[in-house]
Design an enzyme around this catalytic site. Structure first.
Site: not given
Ligand code: MEV
Length: 395
Positions: A146, A204
């Site tokens: 995403s 991300d």
């Molecule tokens: C998602 O790729 C990683 C999490 O730590 C959520 C985030 O950092 O927003 C689970």
């Protein structure tokens, strides 16, 4: 408004350590994957905006005139990015989504509409565009699909609207934006991520924007300047899960048992820092023992993530199967299914890796051997699109 077609790509990511803890202000170490999302934007003059996402079966078309009405009715309020719940409710009506609908498809459309309206509203009239996005990344598997989607959309829209300049010059086949433009792409992409995930940490979209390897903490990031050549096995359990729900689950466990859960987050933070230290050492003075430390860190973090409640039987199976071949694995991303990573030390016998891959495939999982540290969001010459890709996309 630019009149030429734009071809943009952005990488997915794996989190080596620090998922979930990063939402609570701890350090995460994340690296860009050499699996990418691609976006082709073609300006049109038919008064329509079309969004085609072949990987998830979406093809939607809107009249610019309808969107123009919607735009003037509420997006003039603020100047910076930040989708308010009211804006999102109005957008849900345009997408025809039920009030509480949270499927991947609906959220992808919602994020597109938000970014299109918010970025393009400064144009004299909203532009007519045709956008196709396709990906090598499996959706909902914890690989940042995403974020790569939001980063591609934002980079293409900001460039098309001339908010940032097209980095591609003359006969370049590929080019990247300036640091300042990357800041802007990252800032908007975070808003796209907020539409999709609620309250993400931002790690991300940062990795997808800058690529390479990043240390990320509370919106502050620094690139790990040099990274040892690490090979990993990336396994997709194909068990679907929602990042939003898993993040909310950790938050409620932290609220319910603060004295138990806060130390787990602190320990994960220490694991990330130790991993960063070891990776730095491996560049200057590589030694086989460093891989043993990396393996221990992986095992400890996997147990912590289970204690946070984001494990899954499929991930336990992944860890057991690889352990039977002498390899160490942990979940990556949100957990609850999705993907896991397995460290492949240099000098591993080929037969051992192949046997582990076969055993994982026999469990119904998909797995790839991949290297880490791919380049971030990039602009490609549209002429570089291969004929087979054009045909597959019906272009
Ligand atoms: C998602 O790729 C990683 C999490 O730590 C959520 C985030 O950092 O927003 C689970």
């Amino acid at each position: 408004m630019l009149s030429e077609a734009l071809l943009v790509s952005a990488p997915g990511k794996v989190i080596l350590h620090g998922e979930h803890a990063v939402v609570h202000g701890k350090v995460a170490l994340a690296v860009a994957l050499n699996l990418r999302t691609f976006l082709l934007l073609r300006p049109q003059s038919n008064g329509k905006v079309s969004l085609n996402l072949p990987n998830i079966g979406i093809k939607q078309v809107w009249d610019v005139a309808t969107l123009q009405l919607l735009d003037t009715s509420f997006l003039e309020q603020g100047d910076g990015p930040a989708p308010t719940p009211e804006q999102l409710e109005k957008l849900k009506k345009v997408t025809g989504l039920p009030e509480d609908h949270v499927c991947t498809k609906g959220l992808a459309v919602l994020a597109f509409l938000y970014l299109y309206l918010a970025i393009c509203r400064k144009q004299r009239a909203l532009p007519s565009l045709d956008i196709v996005v396709w990906s090598e990344l499996p959706p909902g598997a914890g690989l940042g699909s995403s974020a790569a989607y939001s980063v591609c959309l934002v980079a293409a829209l900001l460039t098309a609207c001339e908010n940032i300049s097209n980095p591609l010059k003359d006969r370049d086949a590929i080019s990247r934006w300036s640091e300042e433009d990357l800041e802007s792409i990252n800032k908007w992409a975070y808003e796209g991520e907020r539409v999709i995930h609620g309250n993400p940490s931002g790690v991300d979209n940062a990795v997808s924007t800058w690529g390479g390897a990043l240390r990320y903490q509370q919106g502050k990031m620094s690139s790990l300047k040099r990274l040892p050549a690490l090979q990993i096995l990336l396994t997709n359990t194909k068990v679907p899960r929602s990042t939003k729900a898993l993040v909310a689950g950790v938050r409620s466990r932290l609220l319910k048992f603060p004295e138990i859960v806060a130390p787990l987050l602190t320990s994960i933070d220490a694991i990330s820092l130790e991993c960063e230290r070891i990776l730095g050492e491996m560049v200057t003075a590589p030694a086989p023992e460093q891989y043993l430390v990396l393996e221990e860190l992986i095992d400890m973090n996997q147990h912590h993530l289970n204690a946070l409640g984001v494990g899954h039987v499929s991930l336990d199976q992944l860890c057991q199967v690889t352990a039977a071949h002498g390899l160490h694995s942990k979940l990556t991303g949100a957990g609850g299914g999705g993907c896991g990573i397995t460290l492949l030390k240099p000098g591993l016998e080929r037969a051992k890796v192949e046997a582990a891959k076969q055993a994982l495939t026999d469990c119904g999982f998909d797995c790839w051997e991949t290297s880490i540290g791919a380049p971030g969001v990039s602009m490609h010459s549209a002429a570089s699109l291969d004929d087979p890709v054009r045909q597959a996309l019906g272009l």
